[in-house]
Enzyme design. Sequence first.
Site, PDB file in Angstrom:
ATOM      1  N   ARG A 154       0.816  -1.224   0.000  1.00  0.00           N
ATOM      2  CA  ARG A 154       0.000   0.000   0.000  1.00  0.00           C
ATOM      3  C   ARG A 154       0.846   1.270   0.000  1.00  0.00           C
ATOM      4  O   ARG A 154       0.467   2.285   0.580  1.00  0.00           O
ATOM      5  CB  ARG A 154      -0.973   0.036   1.195  1.00  0.00           C
ATOM      6  CG  ARG A 154      -2.057  -0.983   1.163  1.00  0.00           C
ATOM      7  CD  ARG A 154      -2.971  -0.855  -0.054  1.00  0.00           C
ATOM      8  NE  ARG A 154      -3.790  -2.038  -0.148  1.00  0.00           N
ATOM      9  CZ  ARG A 154      -3.382  -3.147  -0.757  1.00  0.00           C
ATOM     10  NH1 ARG A 154      -2.206  -3.202  -1.368  1.00  0.00           N
ATOM     11  NH2 ARG A 154      -4.147  -4.202  -0.784  1.00  0.00           N
ATOM     12  N   SER A 232     -11.107   0.199   2.769  1.00  0.00           N
ATOM     13  CA  SER A 232     -10.466  -0.035   4.076  1.00  0.00           C
ATOM     14  C   SER A 232      -9.968   1.291   4.640  1.00  0.00           C
ATOM     15  O   SER A 232      -9.246   2.016   3.958  1.00  0.00           O
ATOM     16  CB  SER A 232      -9.277  -0.977   3.925  1.00  0.00           C
ATOM     17  OG  SER A 232      -9.707  -2.192   3.373  1.00  0.00           O
ATOM     18  N   GLU A 337      -5.373   4.212   5.711  1.00  0.00           N
ATOM     19  CA  GLU A 337      -5.038   3.879   4.321  1.00  0.00           C
ATOM     20  C   GLU A 337      -5.335   5.039   3.366  1.00  0.00           C
ATOM     21  O   GLU A 337      -4.538   5.308   2.471  1.00  0.00           O
ATOM     22  CB  GLU A 337      -5.795   2.620   3.878  1.00  0.00           C
ATOM     23  CG  GLU A 337      -5.397   2.236   2.464  1.00  0.00           C
ATOM     24  CD  GLU A 337      -6.098   1.012   1.925  1.00  0.00           C
ATOM     25  OE1 GLU A 337      -5.990  -0.049   2.548  1.00  0.00           O
ATOM     26  OE2 GLU A 337      -6.738   1.128   0.868  1.00  0.00           O
TER      27      GLU A 337
HETATM   28  C1  LIG Z   1     -15.520   0.584  -1.762  1.00  0.00           C
HETATM   29  C2  LIG Z   1     -14.024   0.723  -1.906  1.00  0.00           C
HETATM   30  C3  LIG Z   1     -13.221  -0.397  -2.021  1.00  0.00           C
HETATM   31  C4  LIG Z   1     -11.832  -0.276  -2.170  1.00  0.00           C
HETATM   32  N1  LIG Z   1     -11.073  -1.404  -2.290  1.00  0.00           N
HETATM   33  C5  LIG Z   1      -9.727  -1.301  -2.448  1.00  0.00           C
HETATM   34  C6  LIG Z   1      -8.924  -2.480  -2.578  1.00  0.00           C
HETATM   35  O1  LIG Z   1      -9.421  -3.597  -2.604  1.00  0.00           O
HETATM   36  N2  LIG Z   1      -7.581  -2.327  -2.696  1.00  0.00           N
HETATM   37  C7  LIG Z   1      -6.991  -1.095  -2.726  1.00  0.00           C
HETATM   38  O2  LIG Z   1      -5.766  -1.025  -2.856  1.00  0.00           O
HETATM   39  N3  LIG Z   1      -7.727   0.035  -2.613  1.00  0.00           N
HETATM   40  C8  LIG Z   1      -9.074  -0.035  -2.481  1.00  0.00           C
HETATM   41  N4  LIG Z   1      -9.840   1.100  -2.336  1.00  0.00           N
HETATM   42  C9  LIG Z   1      -9.167   2.409  -2.323  1.00  0.00           C
HETATM   43  C10 LIG Z   1      -9.174   3.142  -3.686  1.00  0.00           C
HETATM   44  O3  LIG Z   1     -10.183   2.662  -4.520  1.00  0.00           O
HETATM   45  C11 LIG Z   1      -7.861   3.024  -4.415  1.00  0.00           C
HETATM   46  O4  LIG Z   1      -6.812   3.561  -3.644  1.00  0.00           O
HETATM   47  C12 LIG Z   1      -7.881   3.770  -5.777  1.00  0.00           C
HETATM   48  O5  LIG Z   1      -6.712   3.491  -6.503  1.00  0.00           O
HETATM   49  C13 LIG Z   1      -8.033   5.272  -5.637  1.00  0.00           C
HETATM   50  O6  LIG Z   1      -8.275   5.784  -6.924  1.00  0.00           O
HETATM   51  P1  LIG Z   1      -8.952   7.186  -7.141  1.00  0.00           P
HETATM   52  O7  LIG Z   1      -8.860   7.502  -8.595  1.00  0.00           O
HETATM   53  O8  LIG Z   1     -10.311   7.211  -6.566  1.00  0.00           O
HETATM   54  O9  LIG Z   1      -7.965   8.127  -6.320  1.00  0.00           O
HETATM   55  P2  LIG Z   1      -8.329   9.405  -5.433  1.00  0.00           P
HETATM   56  O10 LIG Z   1      -9.075   8.986  -4.226  1.00  0.00           O
HETATM   57  O11 LIG Z   1      -8.933  10.466  -6.280  1.00  0.00           O
HETATM   58  O12 LIG Z   1      -6.862   9.852  -5.000  1.00  0.00           O
HETATM   59  C14 LIG Z   1      -6.133   9.075  -4.072  1.00  0.00           C
HETATM   60  C15 LIG Z   1      -4.731   9.691  -3.935  1.00  0.00           C
HETATM   61  O13 LIG Z   1      -4.015   9.542  -5.143  1.00  0.00           O
HETATM   62  C16 LIG Z   1      -3.684  10.818  -5.686  1.00  0.00           C
HETATM   63  N5  LIG Z   1      -3.873  10.711  -7.145  1.00  0.00           N
HETATM   64  C17 LIG Z   1      -4.976  10.319  -7.806  1.00  0.00           C
HETATM   65  N6  LIG Z   1      -4.734  10.301  -9.124  1.00  0.00           N
HETATM   66  C18 LIG Z   1      -3.451  10.696  -9.293  1.00  0.00           C
HETATM   67  C19 LIG Z   1      -2.604  10.874 -10.428  1.00  0.00           C
HETATM   68  N7  LIG Z   1      -3.027  10.669 -11.680  1.00  0.00           N
HETATM   69  N8  LIG Z   1      -1.317  11.292 -10.208  1.00  0.00           N
HETATM   70  C20 LIG Z   1      -0.867  11.517  -8.957  1.00  0.00           C
HETATM   71  N9  LIG Z   1      -1.627  11.370  -7.845  1.00  0.00           N
HETATM   72  C21 LIG Z   1      -2.899  10.951  -8.026  1.00  0.00           C
HETATM   73  C22 LIG Z   1      -4.629  11.811  -5.028  1.00  0.00           C
HETATM   74  O14 LIG Z   1      -4.079  13.120  -4.988  1.00  0.00           O
HETATM   75  C23 LIG Z   1      -4.769  11.194  -3.665  1.00  0.00           C
HETATM   76  O15 LIG Z   1      -3.663  11.540  -2.873  1.00  0.00           O
HETATM   77  C24 LIG Z   1     -11.232   1.007  -2.199  1.00  0.00           C
HETATM   78  C25 LIG Z   1     -12.054   2.155  -2.068  1.00  0.00           C
HETATM   79  C26 LIG Z   1     -13.426   2.008  -1.936  1.00  0.00           C
HETATM   80  C27 LIG Z   1     -14.293   3.241  -1.817  1.00  0.00           C
END
Ligand SMILES: Cc1cc2nc3c(=O)[nH]c(=O)nc-3n(C[C@H](O)[C@H](O)[C@H](O)COP(=O)(O)OP(=O)(O)OC[C@H]3O[C@@H](n4cnc5c(N)ncnc54)[C@H](O)[C@@H]3O)c2cc1C
Length: 345
Positions: A154, A232, A337
């Site tokens: 992570r 999480s 996380e």
């Molecule tokens: C229901 C649910 C289930 C989930 N299950 C999992 C799982 O099984 N495993 C897991 O690892 N995660 C899980 N997650 C967490 C999440 O989905 C992941 O971390 C996902 O990759 C976040 O993507 P996002 O586009 O929504 O990022 P955001 O929430 O928009 O951003 C997260 C972080 O990344 C940065 N960021 C986003 N895009 C970029 C980019 N292009 N360049 C630089 N920085 C960037 C943002 O500034 C922020 O700091 C879950 C979340 C939810 C709500």
Amino acid sequence: MRLADHTTIGLGGPARDFVSAGTEPDLVAAVAAADASGEPVLILGGGSNLVVADAGFDGTVIQVLARGLSRGGDGVTVAAGEDWDAVVAWTIAEGLAGLECLSGIPGLAGATPIQNVGAYGQDVSQTITQVRAYDRTAAAIVTIPNDRCGFGYRTSRFRRSAGRFVVLSVTFRLAEQRASEPVRYAELATALGVAIGDRVASAEARSAVLELRRRKGMVIDPADPDTRSVGSFFVNPVLDAAALAAVEAAARARCGDGSRVPRFDAGDGLVKVPAAWLIERAGFAKGYSPGDGARISAKHTLALVNSGSATTAALMALAREIRDGVRDTFGVSLTPEPDLVGVAL
Ligand SMILES: Cc1cc2nc3c(=O)[nH]c(=O)nc-3n(C[C@H](O)[C@H](O)[C@H](O)COP(=O)(O)OP(=O)(O)OC[C@H]3O[C@@H](n4cnc5c(N)ncnc54)[C@H](O)[C@@H]3O)c2cc1C
């Protein structure tokens, strides 16, 4: 623009400025312009791993919308703004294996290297060959090979460098086969009726993962209030032998079952202990709520949910209560996380 409308947990106050970047040049230009004027920047993907303060973000939020998916000699290259689960589904339809266990994870492809997204025995570090990013320190586009991404559980170099790199696209090397990669996760193997190390059709692995995830409220579904979360909330702690022994002793004293503390090998003599197990044994049941709109998911102890009326302050208060309860019971400090913006645990 309320950030609550752009986060899966539905929390977060206003952004002072909000820019949507529909192409890679737009994204680079927006970040470069904000940097040139000394403006704080928050990159926004799908908002599924973000907890933003009720006061919002006093700077420019740049939403990543750049799309594009191509298959070439180097593998599959995905633009940062592609929906992650759609990418996984596409690779399976193309007869490519390696991402099937990452089905159903919300958010965009560009965020996947940030915390080395993982689930059910796979994580993206296993298949990423390179990440193209805008390096805000050098004001230049760079290509970073896998072995320089600093991937860990992570985490990654991108996460540790706190916003230095804006991911533009990610390239994956995937196996050209309809069969999945070997199943590595016991719960998934059981659901599929196979042994660890067996392969199934990738499409079958995807269906089983989605089913397991839905049962835990881990697939975003507007009809399921338990999915209004960031997934999480806490990382599973990685413990050395002494810390594990302390957890076992505390578990024996409290629950009489110290020898059965679940654990997964984390290499180097370390073990990963499920945070959900610690939280439950510390006295926090599924569905627990202090009564201010924030609660533990009814399906999964590790997910904190906005029932609809929560504030970020209420969510963080619940997170602190859980962190303190686990620390007082087991001597383990849970860490969050999601990325916290304008708040701290
Ligand atoms: C229901 C649910 C289930 C989930 N299950 C999992 C799982 O099984 N495993 C897991 O690892 N995660 C899980 N997650 C967490 C999440 O989905 C992941 O971390 C996902 O990759 C976040 O993507 P996002 O586009 O929504 O990022 P955001 O929430 O928009 O951003 C997260 C972080 O990344 C940065 N960021 C986003 N895009 C970029 C980019 N292009 N360049 C630089 N920085 C960037 C943002 O500034 C922020 O700091 C879950 C979340 C939810 C709500």
